[in-house]
Motif scaffolding. Structure first.
Motif, mmCIF file in Angstrom:
data_model
loop_
_atom_site.group_PDB
_atom_site.id
_atom_site.type_symbol
_atom_site.label_atom_id
_atom_site.label_comp_id
_atom_site.label_asym_id
_atom_site.label_seq_id
_atom_site.Cartn_x
_atom_site.Cartn_y
_atom_site.Cartn_z
ATOM 1 N N PHE A 156 0.827 -1.204 0.000
ATOM 2 C CA PHE A 156 0.000 0.000 0.000
ATOM 3 C C PHE A 156 0.861 1.253 0.000
ATOM 4 N N GLN A 157 1.950 1.230 0.749
ATOM 5 C CA GLN A 157 2.827 2.396 0.817
ATOM 6 C C GLN A 157 3.483 2.666 -0.532
ATOM 7 N N SER A 158 3.969 1.623 -1.198
ATOM 8 C CA SER A 158 4.600 1.845 -2.498
ATOM 9 C C SER A 158 3.574 2.303 -3.533
ATOM 10 N N GLY A 159 2.341 1.767 -3.460
ATOM 11 C CA GLY A 159 1.295 2.227 -4.368
ATOM 12 C C GLY A 159 0.930 3.678 -4.135
ATOM 13 N N TYR A 160 0.912 4.078 -2.858
ATOM 14 C CA TYR A 160 0.595 5.474 -2.538
ATOM 15 C C TYR A 160 1.676 6.396 -3.078
#
Length: 87
Positions: free
Chosen positions: A38-42
């Protein structure tokens, strides 16, 4: 010439349908791995979210998303109401 990318490093949009089960099994579904995904997608899409000056366009997109979400959530009841109304 095609470069051979390891299955684990392929992005979802680059995975073929036949390779999807194997790709899913290589994903890290631990809480730390999920949070990292989720962090990398954000951060990957941060450039679309980070606006310097807000306006009516952003508010209207949020409103449209809210309306669409609520419509999808209550579609079953709305469909039932429509059939009952005319029959």
């Amino acid at each position: 010439m095609t470069s051979s990318i390891p299955m684990k490093e392929k992005k979802l949009m680059k995975v073929k349908l036949g390779e999807l089960p194997g790709w899913m099994l290589m994903r890290d579904f631990t809480p730390k791995g999920t949070a990292g995904a989720f962090q990398s997608g954000y951060y990957q899409h941060y450039k679309y979210i980070n606006v310097k000056k807000g306006g009516a366009a952003g508010i209207s997109m949020m409103l449209a998303a809210y309306v669409l979400f609520n419509y999808c959530r209550s579609y079953k009841e709305l469909k039932h109401e429509q059939l009952r109304k005319y029959h």
